[in-house]
Scaffold this motif. Structure first.
Motif, PDB file in Angstrom:
ATOM      1  N   THR A   1      26.773 -14.862 -22.856  1.00  0.00           N
ATOM      2  CA  THR A   1      26.470 -15.093 -24.407  1.00  0.00           C
ATOM      3  C   THR A   1      25.009 -14.388 -24.597  1.00  0.00           C
ATOM      4  N   SER A   2      24.729 -14.438 -25.989  1.00  0.00           N
ATOM      5  CA  SER A   2      23.280 -13.909 -26.449  1.00  0.00           C
ATOM      6  C   SER A   2      22.405 -15.122 -26.340  1.00  0.00           C
ATOM      7  N   PHE A   3      22.892 -16.409 -26.429  1.00  0.00           N
ATOM      8  CA  PHE A   3      21.714 -17.476 -26.051  1.00  0.00           C
ATOM      9  C   PHE A   3      21.371 -17.938 -25.008  1.00  0.00           C
ATOM     10  N   SER A   4      19.960 -17.891 -24.963  1.00  0.00           N
ATOM     11  CA  SER A   4      19.299 -18.521 -23.653  1.00  0.00           C
ATOM     12  C   SER A   4      18.475 -19.744 -23.835  1.00  0.00           C
ATOM     13  N   ASP A   5      18.589 -20.263 -25.156  1.00  0.00           N
ATOM     14  CA  ASP A   5      17.887 -21.467 -25.400  1.00  0.00           C
ATOM     15  C   ASP A   5      18.422 -22.782 -24.253  1.00  0.00           C
ATOM     16  N   ALA A   6      17.324 -23.496 -24.022  1.00  0.00           N
ATOM     17  CA  ALA A   6      17.662 -24.728 -22.886  1.00  0.00           C
ATOM     18  C   ALA A   6      18.753 -25.591 -23.532  1.00  0.00           C
ATOM     19  N   THR A   7      18.563 -25.859 -24.820  1.00  0.00           N
ATOM     20  CA  THR A   7      19.828 -26.900 -25.213  1.00  0.00           C
ATOM     21  C   THR A   7      21.207 -26.250 -25.133  1.00  0.00           C
ATOM     22  N   ARG A   8      21.558 -24.892 -25.529  1.00  0.00           N
ATOM     23  CA  ARG A   8      22.705 -24.146 -25.327  1.00  0.00           C
ATOM     24  C   ARG A   8      23.120 -24.370 -23.834  1.00  0.00           C
ATOM     25  N   VAL A   9      22.244 -23.921 -23.130  1.00  0.00           N
ATOM     26  CA  VAL A   9      22.324 -23.595 -21.715  1.00  0.00           C
ATOM     27  C   VAL A   9      22.837 -25.090 -21.028  1.00  0.00           C
ATOM     28  N   GLY A  10      21.815 -25.916 -21.307  1.00  0.00           N
ATOM     29  CA  GLY A  10      22.301 -27.415 -21.069  1.00  0.00           C
ATOM     30  C   GLY A  10      23.857 -27.782 -21.225  1.00  0.00           C
ATOM     31  N   ASP A  11      24.060 -27.659 -22.442  1.00  0.00           N
ATOM     32  CA  ASP A  11      25.098 -28.262 -23.045  1.00  0.00           C
ATOM     33  C   ASP A  11      26.472 -27.501 -22.148  1.00  0.00           C
TER      34      ASP A  11
ATOM     35  N   PRO B   1      18.062 -15.242 -14.345  1.00  0.00           N
ATOM     36  CA  PRO B   1      16.855 -15.587 -14.085  1.00  0.00           C
ATOM     37  C   PRO B   1      16.265 -16.070 -15.428  1.00  0.00           C
ATOM     38  N   ARG B   2      16.323 -15.432 -16.337  1.00  0.00           N
ATOM     39  CA  ARG B   2      15.931 -15.942 -17.701  1.00  0.00           C
ATOM     40  C   ARG B   2      16.322 -17.445 -18.103  1.00  0.00           C
ATOM     41  N   VAL B   3      17.632 -17.321 -17.941  1.00  0.00           N
ATOM     42  CA  VAL B   3      18.265 -18.936 -18.105  1.00  0.00           C
ATOM     43  C   VAL B   3      17.762 -19.663 -17.443  1.00  0.00           C
ATOM     44  N   ALA B   4      17.421 -19.449 -16.128  1.00  0.00           N
ATOM     45  CA  ALA B   4      17.083 -20.500 -14.921  1.00  0.00           C
ATOM     46  C   ALA B   4      15.448 -20.845 -15.646  1.00  0.00           C
TER      47      ALA B   4
ATOM     48  N   HIS C   1      26.623 -30.713  -6.606  1.00  0.00           N
ATOM     49  CA  HIS C   1      25.026 -30.967  -6.421  1.00  0.00           C
ATOM     50  C   HIS C   1      24.447 -29.544  -6.170  1.00  0.00           C
ATOM     51  N   VAL C   2      25.308 -28.650  -5.275  1.00  0.00           N
ATOM     52  CA  VAL C   2      24.692 -27.208  -4.996  1.00  0.00           C
ATOM     53  C   VAL C   2      24.496 -26.644  -6.170  1.00  0.00           C
ATOM     54  N   GLY C   3      25.345 -26.517  -7.348  1.00  0.00           N
ATOM     55  CA  GLY C   3      24.800 -25.906  -8.531  1.00  0.00           C
ATOM     56  C   GLY C   3      23.780 -26.286  -9.249  1.00  0.00           C
ATOM     57  N   HIS C   4      23.551 -27.940  -9.295  1.00  0.00           N
ATOM     58  CA  HIS C   4      22.256 -28.360  -9.765  1.00  0.00           C
ATOM     59  C   HIS C   4      21.167 -28.120  -8.927  1.00  0.00           C
ATOM     60  N   VAL C   5      21.308 -27.949  -7.944  1.00  0.00           N
ATOM     61  CA  VAL C   5      20.219 -27.500  -6.992  1.00  0.00           C
ATOM     62  C   VAL C   5      19.766 -26.009  -7.289  1.00  0.00           C
ATOM     63  N   PHE C   6      20.862 -24.996  -7.253  1.00  0.00           N
ATOM     64  CA  PHE C   6      20.340 -23.852  -7.673  1.00  0.00           C
ATOM     65  C   PHE C   6      19.521 -23.823  -9.053  1.00  0.00           C
ATOM     66  N   ARG C   7      20.042 -24.383  -9.958  1.00  0.00           N
ATOM     67  CA  ARG C   7      19.422 -24.331 -11.374  1.00  0.00           C
ATOM     68  C   ARG C   7      18.096 -24.925 -11.325  1.00  0.00           C
ATOM     69  N   GLN C   8      17.859 -25.925 -10.691  1.00  0.00           N
ATOM     70  CA  GLN C   8      16.528 -26.628 -10.477  1.00  0.00           C
ATOM     71  C   GLN C   8      15.476 -25.783  -9.824  1.00  0.00           C
ATOM     72  N   LEU C   9      15.894 -25.174  -8.667  1.00  0.00           N
ATOM     73  CA  LEU C   9      15.152 -24.216  -8.038  1.00  0.00           C
ATOM     74  C   LEU C   9      15.063 -22.777  -8.571  1.00  0.00           C
ATOM     75  N   GLY C  10      15.958 -22.401  -9.720  1.00  0.00           N
ATOM     76  CA  GLY C  10      15.904 -21.290 -10.057  1.00  0.00           C
ATOM     77  C   GLY C  10      16.374 -20.120  -9.267  1.00  0.00           C
ATOM     78  N   VAL C  11      17.338 -20.409  -8.515  1.00  0.00           N
ATOM     79  CA  VAL C  11      18.195 -19.263  -7.386  1.00  0.00           C
ATOM     80  C   VAL C  11      19.329 -19.089  -7.658  1.00  0.00           C
TER      81      VAL C  11
END
Length: 215
Positions: A91-101, A136-139, A188-198
Motif C-alpha cells: 500500500t501507499s499508507f505508512s501511518d501507525a494506525t493503518r499498519v497496526g490495523d 523499515p519505514r513501516v517498522a 510471537h516471532v512476527g511481533h518480535v520482528f516488528r518491535q525490534l524493527g528487523v
C-alpha cells in the motif's frame, strides 16, 4: 547415469488491488521472477477473499484501500478461513494506525508501493517461507518515541522465543521447547520482528544476543 534435478516449490501469488494498471505491473514483475506465478487477480476485497479460498495461494499481496471490502477486513476474513494464509500488505499508507490495523487483522508483512521491485520479490519469498517482511519505514512508524529498550515492549513469552531464536531453533523446535503451537510461535516471532524493527531471524537473533542479559 541420470542427472538429479532439484525442483523448488513454486510460490503462487494472488494480487488484490483495485487499480488495473497496478495489478498488471505487479503481475509482470511476479511472473518474471524465478519460481513465482500469479494465480489470480482481485479488484476488490470481497473478490480477494473468494479467490483466496478457491485458489489457496502461497502469498496474497493486499492493497488496503479497495471498494466493497477494504484490505484490512479482507485480510481478517482470509486469515480466519485459513490460518496458514500469508497476507502481505502492499500500500501507499505508512501511518501507525493503518499498519497496526493490518497486522492485527493477520497480515504477516507490510510493504510500501514505492519499494524496490527486488525488495518486493524478496518479501514475497520471505512470506512464503513463514517470515514477516516489514518495510523499515513501516517498522519505524510502529515504534513509539521513547528511549526505552525494545525488549521492554516484549512479553515474557516473546523474550523466551527471542532467546531460542538466538540459539538457532526453528519455529517447530521453539514450540516444542515452550509447549506451544507452531502457529503461536510464528505469531510471537512476527511481533518480535516488528518491535525490534528487523525483517529476518538472523537480525533478531543477533539483537537478542547483544541486548538481552544472560539467564
Amino acid at each position: 547415469m541420470s542427472e538429479e534435478v532439484t525442483v523448488l516449490e513454486e510460490v503462487t501469488v494472488l494480487l488484490a488491488d483495485d487499480h488495473h494498471l497496478v495489478r498488471s505491473a505487479l503481475a509482470g514483475l511476479v511472473d518474471s521472477a524465478d519460481g513465482m506465478r500469479v494465480v489470480g487477480q482481485a479488484a476488490d476485497g470481497a473478490e480477494a477473499v473468494a479467490l483466496a479460498a478457491d485458489l489457496r495461494p502461497a502469498v496474497v499481496l493486499m492493497d488496503l484501500s479497495m471498494p466493497v471490502l477494504d484490505g484490512v477486513e479482507a485480510t481478517r476474513q482470509i486469515v480466519a478461513a485459513r490460518a496458514d494464509a500469508h497476507v502481505v500488505v502492499l500500500t501507499s499508507f505508512s501511518d501507525a494506525t493503518r499498519v497496526g490495523d493490518a497486522l492485527a487483522a493477520g497480515a504477516v508483512g507490510y510493504l510500501l508501493k514505492d519499494c524496490d521491485p527486488r525488495d518486493l520479490i524478496a518479501a514475497v519469498r520471505s512470506a512464503a517461507q513463514g517470515y514477516a517482511p516489514l518495510d523499515p519505514r513501516v517498522a519505524r512508524a510502529l515504534l513509539p518515541a521513547t528511549t526505552a529498550s525494545p525488549a521492554d515492549r516484549l512479553s515474557v513469552r516473546e523474550l523466551q522465543v527471542l532467546r531460542l531464536l538466538g540459539k538457532g531453533l526453528a519455529n517447530k523446535q521453539i514450540g516444542r521447547a515452550l509447549g506451544i503451537s507452531e502457529r503461536t510461535v510464528k505469531a510471537h516471532v512476527g511481533h518480535v520482528f516488528r518491535q525490534l524493527g528487523v525483517t529476518d531471524r538472523t537480525s533478531a537473533a543477533l539483537w537478542g544476543q547483544q541486548h538481552l542479559p544472560d539467564e
